[in-house]
Design an enzyme around this catalytic site. Structure first.
Site, PDB file in Angstrom:
ATOM      1  N   GLY A 198       0.839  -1.186   0.000  1.00  0.00           N
ATOM      2  CA  GLY A 198       0.000   0.000   0.000  1.00  0.00           C
ATOM      3  C   GLY A 198       0.874   1.236   0.000  1.00  0.00           C
ATOM      4  N   GLN A 202       3.008  10.083   1.123  1.00  0.00           N
ATOM      5  CA  GLN A 202       4.309   9.411   1.222  1.00  0.00           C
ATOM      6  C   GLN A 202       5.208   9.699   0.027  1.00  0.00           C
ATOM      7  OE1 GLN A 202       2.409   5.439   2.306  1.00  0.00           O
ATOM      8  NE2 GLN A 202       4.324   5.395   3.465  1.00  0.00           N
ATOM      9  N   CYS A 224       6.231   0.748   8.067  1.00  0.00           N
ATOM     10  CA  CYS A 224       5.833   1.749   7.093  1.00  0.00           C
ATOM     11  C   CYS A 224       7.023   2.130   6.234  1.00  0.00           C
ATOM     12  CB  CYS A 224       5.300   2.982   7.825  1.00  0.00           C
ATOM     13  SG  CYS A 224       4.740   4.326   6.778  1.00  0.00           S
ATOM     14  N   LEU A 225       6.793   2.303   4.948  1.00  0.00           N
ATOM     15  CA  LEU A 225       7.869   2.712   4.056  1.00  0.00           C
ATOM     16  C   LEU A 225       8.430   4.077   4.432  1.00  0.00           C
ATOM     17  CD1 LEU A 225       6.484   1.555   0.582  1.00  0.00           C
ATOM     18  CD2 LEU A 225       8.110   0.385   2.074  1.00  0.00           C
ATOM     19  N   HIS A 267      -4.311   1.567   7.643  1.00  0.00           N
ATOM     20  CA  HIS A 267      -2.963   2.137   7.715  1.00  0.00           C
ATOM     21  C   HIS A 267      -2.795   3.253   6.687  1.00  0.00           C
ATOM     22  CE1 HIS A 267       1.540   1.719   8.307  1.00  0.00           C
ATOM     23  NE2 HIS A 267       1.472   2.407   7.175  1.00  0.00           N
ATOM     24  N   GLU A 268      -3.215   2.988   5.449  1.00  0.00           N
ATOM     25  CA  GLU A 268      -3.077   4.001   4.401  1.00  0.00           C
ATOM     26  C   GLU A 268      -4.005   5.193   4.652  1.00  0.00           C
ATOM     27  OE1 GLU A 268      -0.157   1.727   3.183  1.00  0.00           O
ATOM     28  OE2 GLU A 268      -0.595   3.761   2.487  1.00  0.00           O
ATOM     29  N   HIS A 313      -2.587   7.856   6.825  1.00  0.00           N
ATOM     30  CA  HIS A 313      -1.666   8.794   6.192  1.00  0.00           C
ATOM     31  C   HIS A 313      -2.390  10.030   5.669  1.00  0.00           C
ATOM     32  CE1 HIS A 313       2.203   6.849   6.340  1.00  0.00           C
ATOM     33  NE2 HIS A 313       1.708   5.708   5.874  1.00  0.00           N
TER      34      HIS A 313
END
Length: 223
Positions: A82, A87, A137-138, A179-180, A183
């Site tokens: 995702g 991000q 997380c990235l 999670h997304e 953001h």
């Protein structure tokens, strides 16, 4: 009881969120691109865009289509499932997912969603039952911790053609989407930890903040 996925399935994302256990070829969400897709640098912890509430998207443009294609490319190249627009430095209400790799079933698993684009999403129901799982997380390379989230949700959104959609999700799909979605509201998974748990990550957060944390994918330079 079935075995849980391997450890690096349960840790980053995008969602950037959870990390894949295998590489998958990048592909556009629907139509074949007319240009090579680009891998975008990932914005990391302490960048203001990650703590900002993202703005709604008003219309579908060629620029938006290109961004969606590039976000899928970036997500796959970073082994994520995702990725949210903040991000990659864009404060707009958009995220993409492809979390099928986390499912334990076959390709025809009814929970398999494939590539999905969520524009201006709205979570309209969250199950009071919660489940704890490890996330990453990235935008927080190298960090992971246990996060409690709703087991099931219902979400309304616009798809890649700005058509209204509604989905009921549970399990991995619900977790990746939540999670997304965070953001878009300026929330990182570390914000959902206790002060004690966050303090345990203080050194790693400092490394990320100062650009000293390594990642196997391009990171946006620190200003």
């Amino acid at each position: 009881a079935s075995e849980p996925p391997p450890a690096d399935c349960i840790t980053p994302p995008s969602g950037g969120i959870f990390v894949r256990t295998e590489n998958r070829p990048a592909a556009p969400p629907q139509n074949a691109p007319t240009r090579p897709m680009a891998q975008l640098p990932i914005v990391t912890y302490d960048d203001p865009v990650l703590s900002r509430t993202a703005e709604p998207i008003e219309r579908l443009t060629d620029e938006l289509r290109t961004l969606i294609e590039d976000m899928f490319e970036t997500m796959y190249e970073a082994d994520g499932v995702g990725l949210a627009a903040p991000q990659v430095g864009r404060s707009i209400r958009l995220f993409v997912i492809d979390a099928d790799v986390l499912l334990e079933g076959e390709e025809d698993d009814p929970q398999a969603l494939g590539q999905r684009v969520f524009i201006n999403p709205e979570i309209v129901h969250m199950d009071p039952e919660t489940v704890e799982m490890e996330e990453g997380c990235l935008s927080l390379p190298g960090l992971r911790d246990t996060v409690s989230r709703s087991q099931a949700i219902r979400i309304r959104y616009l798809d890649h053609e700005m058509a209204p959609q509604e989905l009921e999700l549970d399990g991995w799909n619900a977790r990746v989407v939540l999670h997304e979605y965070d953001h878009l509201d300026g929330v990182l998974f570390t914000d959902r930890l206790t002060a004690f748990r966050r303090a345990m990550h203080a050194q790693d957060l400092k490394k990320i903040r100062t650009g000293k944390m390594h990642a196997d994918y391009p990171l946006a330079p620190k200003s």
